[in-house]
Design a protein around this motif. Structure first.
Motif, PDB file in Angstrom:
ATOM      1  N   HIS A  31       0.825  -1.205   0.000  1.00 17.41           N
ATOM      2  CA  HIS A  31       0.000   0.000   0.000  1.00 17.41           C
ATOM      3  C   HIS A  31       0.867   1.265   0.000  1.00 17.41           C
ATOM      4  CE1 HIS A  31      -3.384   2.639   0.637  1.00 17.41           C
ATOM      5  NE2 HIS A  31      -2.733   3.211   1.634  1.00 17.41           N
ATOM      6  N   GLY A  32       0.549   2.170  -0.902  1.00 15.95           N
ATOM      7  CA  GLY A  32       1.264   3.440  -0.978  1.00 15.95           C
ATOM      8  C   GLY A  32       2.533   3.401  -1.797  1.00 15.95           C
ATOM      9  N   GLU A  50      -5.064  -3.266  -6.389  1.00 17.07           N
ATOM     10  CA  GLU A  50      -5.993  -2.530  -5.539  1.00 17.07           C
ATOM     11  C   GLU A  50      -5.369  -2.226  -4.186  1.00 17.07           C
ATOM     12  OE1 GLU A  50      -9.403  -0.460  -4.850  1.00 17.07           O
ATOM     13  OE2 GLU A  50      -8.916  -1.499  -6.722  1.00 17.07           O
ATOM     14  N   LYS A  51      -4.638  -3.191  -3.645  1.00 20.31           N
ATOM     15  CA  LYS A  51      -3.955  -2.991  -2.366  1.00 20.31           C
ATOM     16  C   LYS A  51      -2.898  -1.898  -2.470  1.00 20.31           C
ATOM     17  CE  LYS A  51      -5.592  -6.123   0.597  1.00 20.31           C
ATOM     18  NZ  LYS A  51      -6.099  -5.780   1.966  1.00 20.31           N
ATOM     19  N   ALA A  52      -2.237  -1.815  -3.618  1.00 17.68           N
ATOM     20  CA  ALA A  52      -1.197  -0.798  -3.798  1.00 17.68           C
ATOM     21  C   ALA A  52      -1.791   0.599  -3.767  1.00 17.68           C
ATOM     22  CB  ALA A  52      -0.473  -1.042  -5.117  1.00 17.68           C
ATOM     23  N   GLY A  53      -2.937   0.770  -4.381  1.00 17.54           N
ATOM     24  CA  GLY A  53      -3.571   2.079  -4.382  1.00 17.54           C
ATOM     25  C   GLY A  53      -3.147   2.949  -5.545  1.00 17.54           C
TER      26      GLY A  53
END
Length: 332
Positions: A31-32, A50-53
């Protein structure tokens, strides 16, 4: 890693172990991120993206193949995708020739006999452990080498086979790709071959003394080597697969070896790997030499692959030309 650590503007989050990254760890830590370097074992799918954003800009895979990446999902998000072609060409070509020699000369059987302490049970015999010779001889002056897929790695493999006295090169490639008659003529002249010729896949199977599988993976090449194709091959022929396991139907190949349709096989990749146990049909076949997907496993090549993957990521995030970027036009 020094290349990445030398960029103070990048904050690194690094999987700490020398093994495939744990999926849960990756999902928890991505994430991020502005970019991520992945391996063949890391599935890049909508869940991961999706988790990465929205901060994610680039996926850089330390591999030449990218079947583990959902390219449509990557393209849909407007991300860049880096990969590592060229740098592993020589290492894979080297191993391809090694597998051809091992399979033809019954290397797997011989090694097994020695390691099991059974050498005394196999005293010398005039034709003991004999197999078809890769190189030409006065009595056998023709060698036809076939390729399914004729890209960089196949052509590097061809170059390594020239000193063995090969006389003909046959290959099949993607039907949508344009013929390269001029290039083929140049290769034939360069290597003093009687011919380098693009033919249909059935002719490659029928005519080749050694058939190298060096095409990309994916739905278009799934089980391109099947029972029908294997039945067309010579009983003294060798099959080598150093591309992707999905190109070869393992059950069909095991049957071909067991029933003597072909002489032997040298395999670097197996469908479903690494779930390949002693009960796998190919492992049970003495004339099948299998190594665990190590075609690029030289110190030099893996360092070069890691460097290229890092260069791709740095260029995408900090600005600049990515050394090797997958063209995602037409996806998404």
């Amino acid at each position: 890693m020094p290349l990445l650590r030398g960029k103070p503007e990048l904050e690194l989050v690094v999987w700490p172990e020398d093994r495939a990254c744990d999926r849960r760890w990756l999902l928890e830590n991505i994430h991020g991120a502005a970019g991520v370097i992945v391996m063949l074992t890391d599935k890049v799918d909508p869940e991961l993206l999706e988790k990465a954003g929205s901060s994610l800009q680039v996926v850089s895979t330390m591999s030449v193949g990218y079947e583990h990446v959902d390219v449509n999902a990557v393209a849909k998000r407007g991300l860049k995708l880096g990969y590592t072609p060229d740098v592993l060409t020589d290492a894979v070509a080297d191993l391809s020739v090694m597998l051809a020699l091992m399979a033809g000369r019954n290397g797997g059987i011989g090694i097994s006999v020695v390691q099991k302490g059974q050498w005394t049970e196999y005293p010398w015999a005039p034709f003991g452990f004999c197999g078809p010779q890769l190189s030409t001889t006065a009595a056998s002056p023709t060698r036809k080498i076939g390729f399914i897929g004729f890209g960089r790695i196949a052509q590097a493999t061809l170059a390594r086979l020239v000193p063995f006295g090969i006389t003909h090169c046959l290959y099949s490639s993607n039907p949508s790709s344009a013929p390269s008659s001029e290039r083929d003529a140049q290769l034939a002249q360069k290597y003093n071959l009687q011919s380098v010729k693009r033919v249909d896949i059935d002719e490659v199977a029928r005519e080749s003394d050694v058939l190298f599988i060096l095409a990309p993976g994916g739905s278009g090449t799934y089980h391109v080597v099947n029972e029908t194709l294997l039945r067309k091959m010579k009983p003294t022929s060798i099959l080598v697969n150093a591309s992707r396991g999905t190109l070869v139907d393992s059950d069909a190949l095991a049957k071909a070896l067991r029933e003597g349709w072909i002489w032997g096989a040298g395999i670097d990749v197996v469908e479903g790997e690494p779930q390949v146990s002693v009960d796998h049909p190919l492992v049970k076949e003495p004339k099948c030499v299998i190594v665990p997907h190590i075609a690029s496993a030289t110190l030099e090549t893996r360092r070069d692959m890691a460097t290229r993957a890092a260069q791709n990521l740095i260029a995408a995030i900090l600005g600049g030309q990515m050394p090797a970027q997958v063209d995602l036009r037409g996806f998404a």
